[in-house]
Design a protein around this motif. Sequence first.
Motif, PDB file in Angstrom:
ATOM      1  N   CYS A  47       0.807  -1.480   0.080  1.00  0.00           N
ATOM      2  CA  CYS A  47       0.131   0.097   0.037  1.00  0.00           C
ATOM      3  C   CYS A  47       0.913   1.379   0.045  1.00  0.00           C
ATOM      4  CB  CYS A  47      -0.743   0.089   1.238  1.00  0.00           C
ATOM      5  SG  CYS A  47      -2.101   1.101   1.222  1.00  0.00           S
ATOM      6  N   SER A  49       0.323   3.632   1.723  1.00  0.00           N
ATOM      7  CA  SER A  49       0.448   3.763   3.332  1.00  0.00           C
ATOM      8  C   SER A  49       1.698   2.885   3.849  1.00  0.00           C
ATOM      9  CB  SER A  49      -0.695   3.801   3.972  1.00  0.00           C
ATOM     10  OG  SER A  49      -1.313   2.490   3.739  1.00  0.00           O
ATOM     11  N   HIS A  68      -1.485  -4.966   4.786  1.00  0.00           N
ATOM     12  CA  HIS A  68      -3.053  -5.097   5.500  1.00  0.00           C
ATOM     13  C   HIS A  68      -4.039  -5.306   4.382  1.00  0.00           C
ATOM     14  CE1 HIS A  68      -1.807  -0.964   4.230  1.00  0.00           C
ATOM     15  NE2 HIS A  68      -3.257  -1.007   3.661  1.00  0.00           N
ATOM     16  N   GLU A  69      -3.417  -5.845   3.040  1.00  0.00           N
ATOM     17  CA  GLU A  69      -4.177  -5.804   1.963  1.00  0.00           C
ATOM     18  C   GLU A  69      -4.008  -7.479   1.579  1.00  0.00           C
ATOM     19  OE1 GLU A  69      -4.037  -3.020  -1.108  1.00  0.00           O
ATOM     20  OE2 GLU A  69      -3.602  -1.746   0.575  1.00  0.00           O
ATOM     21  N   ASP A 170      -8.488  -3.467  -0.339  1.00  0.00           N
ATOM     22  CA  ASP A 170      -8.430  -1.962   0.227  1.00  0.00           C
ATOM     23  C   ASP A 170      -8.512  -0.949  -1.004  1.00  0.00           C
ATOM     24  OD1 ASP A 170      -7.464   0.641   1.082  1.00  0.00           O
ATOM     25  OD2 ASP A 170      -5.664   0.063   2.063  1.00  0.00           O
TER      26      ASP A 170
END
Length: 218
Positions: A47, A49, A68-69, A170
Amino acid sequence: MSQANRGVVYMGPGKVEVQAIPFPELALGKRKCEHGVILKVITTNICGSDQHMVRGRTTAPQGLVLGHEITGEVIECGRDVEFVAVGDIVSVPFNIACGRCRNCKEGKTGICLNVNPARPGAAYGYVDMGGWVGGQTEYVMVPYADFNLLKFPDRELAMDKIGDLTLLSDIFPTGFHGCVTAGVGPGSTVYIAGAGPVGLAAAVSAQLLGRPAWWSVI
Ligand SMILES: [Zn+2]
Ligand SMILES: [Zn+2]
């Protein structure tokens, strides 16, 4: 079940390493996590981020397992999991949510009250988001699996399109959500600042939301 696992670990500003990490357990602290599942990760994304952490712009602790994806295959289910099963291919929304608190019930799963002791809202592998182990790994644990997971109905079709479906964790819904909350519909003129992946997803979403037939079904 216990076997090898590897993950992308933040080692300090500008430095990550692929390291051996513990195989995930269906546990939260000392309690068994019967509402969780173990996934074998099929695809994941880096990401924008993640770069804030990797480039040292945050207080991310050394040793944080990133990611987180997550898109994966269920390989183990806790006793209380009812609606997903071993062998299912699933997308994992990046926000971890309990599905039971007031905010979750209002659809505000990004600020779930029960998954981060420090503040509302949690995510896998992310600074200040509850300390959850991330999914740039071979295996990862997902709690509250019935609520969190999006199951793909056809395994073969899912695997054919897995490179596209990985956007669902995401990138795509972030753009789509932006358009929905902005009230985009047929006839809207939309300005999107920034044509990165989320901006492009927002542009596609604006086109989808601009179709009267689509608009009528949501
Ligand atoms: Zn992301
Ligand atoms: Zn919640």
